[in-house]
Design a protein around this motif. Structure first.
Motif, PDB file in Angstrom:
ATOM      1  N   SER A 130     -34.119   4.435   3.901  1.00 29.77           N
ATOM      2  CA  SER A 130     -34.149   4.704   2.466  1.00 29.77           C
ATOM      3  C   SER A 130     -33.008   4.067   1.698  1.00 29.77           C
ATOM      4  CB  SER A 130     -34.159   6.217   2.218  1.00 29.77           C
ATOM      5  OG  SER A 130     -35.311   6.803   2.769  1.00 29.77           O
ATOM      6  N   TRP A 131     -31.757   4.292   2.148  1.00 31.31           N
ATOM      7  CA  TRP A 131     -30.616   3.859   1.337  1.00 31.31           C
ATOM      8  C   TRP A 131     -30.432   2.352   1.359  1.00 31.31           C
ATOM      9  CZ3 TRP A 131     -31.892   7.947  -0.269  1.00 31.31           C
ATOM     10  CH2 TRP A 131     -31.522   9.210   0.128  1.00 31.31           C
ATOM     11  N   ARG A 132     -31.094   1.655   2.268  1.00 30.38           N
ATOM     12  CA  ARG A 132     -31.067   0.189   2.267  1.00 30.38           C
ATOM     13  C   ARG A 132     -32.356  -0.383   1.679  1.00 30.38           C
ATOM     14  NH1 ARG A 132     -28.295   0.429   8.075  1.00 30.38           N
ATOM     15  NH2 ARG A 132     -26.116   0.485   7.398  1.00 30.38           N
ATOM     16  N   HIS A 133     -33.223   0.487   1.162  1.00 31.93           N
ATOM     17  CA  HIS A 133     -34.416   0.103   0.406  1.00 31.93           C
ATOM     18  C   HIS A 133     -35.308  -0.848   1.199  1.00 31.93           C
ATOM     19  CE1 HIS A 133     -30.654  -0.098  -2.173  1.00 31.93           C
ATOM     20  NE2 HIS A 133     -31.090   1.134  -2.364  1.00 31.93           N
ATOM     21  N   ARG A 134     -35.608  -0.498   2.446  1.00 33.68           N
ATOM     22  CA  ARG A 134     -36.359  -1.434   3.268  1.00 33.68           C
ATOM     23  C   ARG A 134     -37.091  -0.728   4.409  1.00 33.68           C
ATOM     24  NH1 ARG A 134     -31.714  -4.531   6.963  1.00 33.68           N
ATOM     25  NH2 ARG A 134     -31.000  -2.676   8.116  1.00 33.68           N
ATOM     26  N   LEU A 135     -38.018  -1.463   5.016  1.00 39.21           N
ATOM     27  CA  LEU A 135     -38.650  -1.069   6.265  1.00 39.21           C
ATOM     28  C   LEU A 135     -38.114  -1.966   7.368  1.00 39.21           C
ATOM     29  CD1 LEU A 135     -42.423  -0.695   5.226  1.00 39.21           C
ATOM     30  CD2 LEU A 135     -40.625   1.056   5.204  1.00 39.21           C
ATOM     31  N   VAL A 136     -37.844  -1.366   8.544  1.00 38.76           N
ATOM     32  CA  VAL A 136     -37.357  -2.152   9.675  1.00 38.76           C
ATOM     33  C   VAL A 136     -38.225  -1.861  10.893  1.00 38.76           C
ATOM     34  CG1 VAL A 136     -34.966  -2.235   8.861  1.00 38.76           C
ATOM     35  CG2 VAL A 136     -35.685  -0.359  10.329  1.00 38.76           C
ATOM     36  N   ARG A 137     -38.331  -2.863  11.754  1.00 44.28           N
ATOM     37  CA  ARG A 137     -39.046  -2.710  13.019  1.00 44.28           C
ATOM     38  C   ARG A 137     -38.025  -2.383  14.105  1.00 44.28           C
ATOM     39  NH1 ARG A 137     -44.004  -4.692  14.833  1.00 44.28           N
ATOM     40  NH2 ARG A 137     -44.159  -5.959  12.922  1.00 44.28           N
ATOM     41  N   VAL A 138     -38.283  -1.311  14.837  1.00 42.51           N
ATOM     42  CA  VAL A 138     -37.382  -0.877  15.897  1.00 42.51           C
ATOM     43  C   VAL A 138     -38.100  -1.016  17.233  1.00 42.51           C
ATOM     44  CG1 VAL A 138     -36.114   1.079  16.879  1.00 42.51           C
ATOM     45  CG2 VAL A 138     -36.127   0.711  14.400  1.00 42.51           C
ATOM     46  N   ALA A 139     -37.441  -1.634  18.192  1.00 43.47           N
ATOM     47  CA  ALA A 139     -37.956  -1.754  19.550  1.00 43.47           C
ATOM     48  C   ALA A 139     -36.806  -1.501  20.506  1.00 43.47           C
ATOM     49  CB  ALA A 139     -38.566  -3.134  19.789  1.00 43.47           C
ATOM     50  N   ALA A 140     -37.104  -0.909  21.642  1.00 44.80           N
ATOM     51  CA  ALA A 140     -36.073  -0.573  22.618  1.00 44.80           C
ATOM     52  C   ALA A 140     -35.287  -1.807  23.021  1.00 44.80           C
ATOM     53  CB  ALA A 140     -36.712   0.081  23.853  1.00 44.80           C
ATOM     54  N   GLY A 141     -33.959  -1.702  22.978  1.00 40.81           N
ATOM     55  CA  GLY A 141     -33.095  -2.793  23.398  1.00 40.81           C
ATOM     56  C   GLY A 141     -32.878  -3.869  22.353  1.00 40.81           C
ATOM     57  N   ARG A 142     -33.418  -3.684  21.143  1.00 43.95           N
ATOM     58  CA  ARG A 142     -33.257  -4.693  20.100  1.00 43.95           C
ATOM     59  C   ARG A 142     -32.695  -4.051  18.841  1.00 43.95           C
ATOM     60  NH1 ARG A 142     -39.048  -7.996  20.329  1.00 43.95           N
ATOM     61  NH2 ARG A 142     -38.952  -8.555  22.556  1.00 43.95           N
ATOM     62  N   ALA A 143     -31.973  -4.844  18.069  1.00 50.58           N
ATOM     63  CA  ALA A 143     -31.467  -4.363  16.790  1.00 50.58           C
ATOM     64  C   ALA A 143     -32.624  -4.246  15.801  1.00 50.58           C
ATOM     65  CB  ALA A 143     -30.410  -5.321  16.249  1.00 50.58           C
ATOM     66  N   PRO A 144     -32.582  -3.273  14.894  1.00 55.95           N
ATOM     67  CA  PRO A 144     -33.638  -3.148  13.889  1.00 55.95           C
ATOM     68  C   PRO A 144     -33.798  -4.437  13.096  1.00 55.95           C
ATOM     69  CG  PRO A 144     -32.250  -1.184  13.908  1.00 55.95           C
ATOM     70  CD  PRO A 144     -31.580  -2.189  14.794  1.00 55.95           C
ATOM     71  N   ALA A 145     -35.050  -4.875  12.920  1.00 57.18           N
ATOM     72  CA  ALA A 145     -35.343  -6.114  12.212  1.00 57.18           C
ATOM     73  C   ALA A 145     -36.116  -5.804  10.939  1.00 57.18           C
ATOM     74  CB  ALA A 145     -36.154  -7.056  13.097  1.00 57.18           C
ATOM     75  N   PRO A 146     -35.637  -6.248   9.768  1.00 63.37           N
ATOM     76  CA  PRO A 146     -36.339  -5.962   8.518  1.00 63.37           C
ATOM     77  C   PRO A 146     -37.736  -6.587   8.481  1.00 63.37           C
ATOM     78  CG  PRO A 146     -34.100  -6.737   8.108  1.00 63.37           C
ATOM     79  CD  PRO A 146     -34.378  -6.982   9.553  1.00 63.37           C
ATOM     80  N   VAL A 147     -38.698  -5.826   7.961  1.00 62.00           N
ATOM     81  CA  VAL A 147     -40.046  -6.359   7.750  1.00 62.00           C
ATOM     82  C   VAL A 147     -40.432  -6.311   6.267  1.00 62.00           C
ATOM     83  CG1 VAL A 147     -40.840  -5.775  10.060  1.00 62.00           C
ATOM     84  CG2 VAL A 147     -41.118  -4.114   8.226  1.00 62.00           C
TER      85      VAL A 147
END
Length: 362
Positions: free
Chosen positions: A201-218
């Motif tokens: 919410s506070w970064r105004h975005r959706l991110v993709r989360v996968a085990a072992g990886r940093a969240p990636a903005p979508v």
């Protein structure tokens, strides 16, 4: 560029908010949407065993079929306010409470209660979703340690970024942290590949989360604060955005001395901060920010609250949206759900659950 953060204190920094355009073009679709149930301050929606459930206060109610406006019946009552719901594949549902408890009603875990999850017993569950792999596991977003879900506005004003995403096994109570350092994750959508889309919410975005990886903005640079998500049969999703971004609020977030003094001296409902309810008191901020002609409050007036639901395609690009603008009442869209062939949204500020029928979409 990288040098901007050094020059901004000297030259000032422009405050810009992405425009409502394209699939986010303003309309009055939420105001025109038929009411399926009048519910005081709904907090969450879920579909379980074919039943449409809504949380209000300490209760979870079922919304009956047929007709435009239905009375809702109490399914279960709790000792604390309900913050989130998730329908389960076995016909039961999971409910998270304001004190961090996660309770299971119906299904194979009926009667199970977990007092927080993880080694530190994080106690701020903001969204729940069942993993679609048949394991019966849940994805749980934690807004911030040491806070309750109702403290969301305080976390925003404190520049919080201590949220996390967990995978919970209800049978054993074990939980695995999939991502940390999230800025108030308020919604989660499990993916078939084992990952998840999280609304930060506070970064105004959706991110993709996968085990072992940093969240990636979508999807980034949203003009409002994203919250709960639900998948659609088309492969896309519906997203609730619970409050608008505002230039005055963005300015206060940059003025640290003023912000701290406001939080210490002013009652929380009167902070210069986003809200879920339409204005109700002459003491609230932005009283002079509204544009009125002949006593009519204009829909484009600055507002701390609004109503907004967005349909996303399979790549999480906005396709269309439903709005309740500054002059409307159906503000604070805290959850969305798909019940049969209809999509519904819960308006906390409007005390209603409304149905978004296909022919009503702009």
């Amino acid at each position: 560029m990288w040098w901007d953060r050094f020059l901004d204190p000297l030259r000032g920094r422009a405050i810009t908010i992405p425009p409502l355009d394209g699939g986010l073009r303003p309309n009055t679709a939420l105001e025109a949407a038929p009411v399926v149930a009048a519910v005081p301050h709904p907090a969450a929606l879920a579909v379980a065993g074919g039943r449409l459930l809504v949380a209000t206060g300490n209760e979870v109610r079922e919304i009956g079929p047929g007709g435009e406006v239905q009375m809702s019946e109490v399914v279960f009552g709790f000792g604390r306010p309900v913050s989130a719901l998730a329908g389960l594949g076995d016909g039961g549902f999971a409910a998270s409470l304001e004190d961090g408890t996660i309770a299971f009603c119906g299904g194979r875990h009926d009667g199970l209660t977990l007092a927080g999850i993880g080694p530190d017993r994080l106690a701020c569950p903001t969204a729940l979703a069942e993993v679609p792999d048949g394991s019966g596991h849940l994805l749980v977003t934690q807004g911030a340690p040491g806070k309750a879900p109702a403290d969301w506005v305080a976390d925003l004003m404190e520049h919080g970024a201590s949220g996390s995403l967990w995978r919970l096994d209800p049978a054993s109570g074990e939980a695995q942290c999939l991502a940390g350092g999230l800025a108030w994750p308020a919604g989660v959508l499990p993916l078939a590949d084992g990952g998840a889309i999280v609304a930060e919410s506070w970064r105004h975005r959706l991110v993709r989360v996968a085990a072992g990886r940093a969240p990636a903005p979508v999807l980034e640079k949203l003009p409002a604060y994203p919250g709960r998500l639900v998948s659609l049969a088309s492969g896309g999703a519906l997203m609730a955005l619970f409050a608008p971004r505002n230039r005055l609020v963005e300015l206060v977030l940059q003025e640290h001395g003023y912000r701290r003094a406001m939080m210490a001296e002013v009652p929380r409902p009167l902070w210069i901060a986003p809200a879920l309810d339409p204005p109700a008191s002459f003491l609230e901020p932005l009283q002079c920010g509204g544009v009125r002609t002949m006593g009519v409050f204009k829909p484009w007036a600055p507002s701390r609250s609004c109503g907004l639901v967005v349909e996303l395609d399979a790549t999480f690009r906005p396709l269309r949206s439903w709005h309740s603008r500054a002059d409307g009442r159906r503000h604070g869209i805290v959850d969305v759900a798909v019940h049969g062939s209809r999509a519904v949204a819960a308006s906390r500020g409007g005390d209603a659950v409304v149905v978004l029928e296909a022919e009503e979409r702009p």
